[in-house]
Design an enzyme around this catalytic site. Structure first.
Site, short mmCIF file in Angstrom:
data_model
loop_
_atom_site.label_atom_id
_atom_site.label_comp_id
_atom_site.label_asym_id
_atom_site.label_seq_id
_atom_site.Cartn_x
_atom_site.Cartn_y
_atom_site.Cartn_z
N GLU A 1 0.86 -1.05 0.00
CA GLU A 1 -0.10 -0.12 -0.20
C GLU A 1 0.94 1.12 -0.18
O GLU A 1 0.41 2.34 -0.79
CB GLU A 1 -0.98 0.01 1.36
N SER B 1 18.51 -8.62 -8.47
CA SER B 1 17.40 -8.57 -9.40
C SER B 1 17.76 -9.66 -10.61
O SER B 1 16.80 -10.25 -11.13
CB SER B 1 17.42 -7.28 -9.93
N HIS C 1 3.05 -10.47 -9.34
CA HIS C 1 4.91 -10.76 -9.21
C HIS C 1 5.25 -9.62 -8.59
O HIS C 1 6.21 -9.62 -7.54
CB HIS C 1 5.02 -10.57 -10.67
N SER C 2 5.04 -8.38 -8.61
CA SER C 2 5.62 -7.07 -8.10
C SER C 2 4.61 -5.96 -8.31
O SER C 2 3.46 -6.08 -8.83
CB SER C 2 6.98 -6.77 -8.75
#
Length: 477
Positions: free
Chosen positions: A153, A239, A368-369
């Site tokens: 959020e 990443s 996923h993100s």
């Protein structure tokens, strides 16, 4: 030829003098050593589990089992073995039948579980955990769930730039971490914040990293959720997909050489198995007999690519056998199943000097993100079914409640408390200033090269020329 022999002899002598564990290798007689000690090696060949990882070895008897000239000659002169080939790696039987191996098994590999979907044990054959451990596991699963919700959020509000949740995979995070020891080294992907949480990383430290303030371990150089902590033996997230796998194998081999009572574990998704690093790491670990646990979170999707578009094999578990790696498939939404699998895998890895592959079947119940909208490529009804009907947190709560270790009152208090703690951590992290510009250029070189110094000067000049593009409290000094 004489030059190469002489050069090889010098290299071995140098290794022999510089590395203690190579002390038993004599460059003039190392092949004779294996021949004369054949009897002592044979007992290990029959009982490979008796080799202790605490006794470092460069060469293992498995590699020399069938390449001895005398073995080859015995096989040639023994009429009873006319239908057997003594080939490097072991005996191979001949057959007159032309038969190709099937591309798949008749039945898919079974999935180990302890609790059914309602938290009821289906068997008594599992590692018994005490009340203190079980309650901590549940509290951390709830904490991870709440932390993910609030940080997600916060990203949507523009307070942080990026976030990745582990919704639906809480059991994998916490239960696997609970089965490890603190000396075990963790090489994560990016959906294992719960492992770090279990090891004592605080909510404030999570917030500091996501906001990239001056208290962030990475000094604000990494994207949010790229956690790392030397104190907790948790290597920094990268990443790049699956690059941590070969690193984990190398570190495991180092632990083995040092005779440490520890292993490494590396986490990755089903998408990571489509990389070359996955295959290289499994083969590397099998050949070097490194004490490493490969933990695959098969959640069905590599971002928007389903597993059916990635491979035709029966998931990931079958790939372990192809590389000579002991493997198991477990229910990734069953905390007790994950705990027992990792608990046993750790013992195998350390005591038997072997890699182990665990495939945990689960489902990514979130996006996923924050850069993804999974409703664009999978049905919303499917997501909700996994989120509700197969929620690992609810399943584990049902079990500890049946054990008499949890109650509705404790649940309400925990959730209210954790929510307040996360919000407080975020508010604190927002107020802390960012690392200085100088920190961008430190921690790599002892003496920075001239080109790096020039870049720092150029950046400072740019900030001075365009102050409107930077926050007024941007720490330049």
């Amino acid at each position: 030829m004489a030059f190469h022999v002489s050069k090889s002899r010098r290299i071995l002598c140098r290794l022999n003098s510089n590395m203690g564990f190579l002390g038993t290798i004599n460059p003039s007689s190392w092949s004779t050593y294996f021949t004369h000690n054949h009897a002592s090696w044979c007992k290990y060949l029959r009982y490979p589990a008796s080799i202790s990882c605490k006794q470092p070895t460069l060469f293992t008897p498995h590699r020399f089992k069938s390449v001895k000239p005398e073995n080859q000659l015995d096989s040639m002169h023994n009429g009873n073995d006319a239908q057997v080939l003594n080939f490097p790696g072991g005996m191979v039987k001949f057959t007159p039948d032309l038969k190709f191996m099937s591309e798949s098994l008749e039945e898919r590999i079974h999935c180990y579980r302890v609790l059914d979907d309602f938290g009821q044990p289906i068997s008594k054959d599992f590692v018994q955990i005490d009340e203190e451990t079980a309650v901590k596991m549940y509290k951390d699963m709830v904490t991870l769930q709440i932390m993910d919700t609030i940080f997600y959020e916060a990203q949507r509000q523009g307070r942080i730039s990026f976030y990745v949740t582990a919704i639906g995979e809480e059991a994998i995070n916490i239960a696997s971490a609970a089965a490890l020891h603190m000396d075990d080294l963790v090489f994560p992907q990016y959906r294992e914040a719960g492992v770090l949480l279990w090891r004592g990383f605080t909510l404030q430290e999570f917030a500091n990293q996501c906001f990239g303030n001056k208290y962030d371990n990475g000094k604000g150089r990494q994207m949010p959720i790229h956690f790392g902590s030397n104190k907790h033996n948790y290597f920094t997230v990268a990443s790049t997909v699956a690059t941590q796998l070969p690193h984990a194998v190398g570190a495991a081999y180092a632990l083995k050489m040092d005779g440490r009572d520890a292993c490494t574990i590396t986490y990755f998704g089903d998408g990571g198995t489509s990389t070359g690093d996955f295959h290289a790491a499994l083969n590397f670990a099998a050949v070097m007999e490194a004490p490493v646990i490969f933990f695959c979170r098969n959640n069905g999707w590599a971002i928007s690519t389903p597993v059916v578009d990635q491979f035709r094999s029966d998931g990931i578990v079958v790939r372990g056998q192809a590389y000579g790696v002991r493997s198991i498939r477990v229910d990734g939404n069953d905390a007790l199943a994950v705990y027992r699998a990792v608990h046993v895998a750790r013992k195998m890895a350390i005591s038997e000097c072997r890699p182990v592959l665990i495939e945990a079947l689960t489902y990514r119940a979130g996006h996923h993100s924050t850069s993804d909208d999974s409703s664009k490529y999978r049905p919303v009804e499917e997501i909700e079914w996994w989120r509700v009907a197969r929620d690992p947190v609810t399943r584990f709560r049902n079990w500890i409640e049946r054990e008499g270790w949890w109650s509705a009152h404790a649940e309400s208090e925990l959730r209210n408390s954790i929510r307040k703690q996360v919000l407080h951590a975020i508010q604190n992290a927002e107020k802390v200033e960012k690392p200085t510009v100088r920190e961008i250029f430190t921690d790599v070189y002892d003496v920075p090269p001239s080109n790096l110094s020039d870049q720092e000067i150029s950046l400072r000049e740019t900030i001075e020329r365009h102050p409107q593009d930077y926050p007024p409290d941007f720490p330049i000094s």
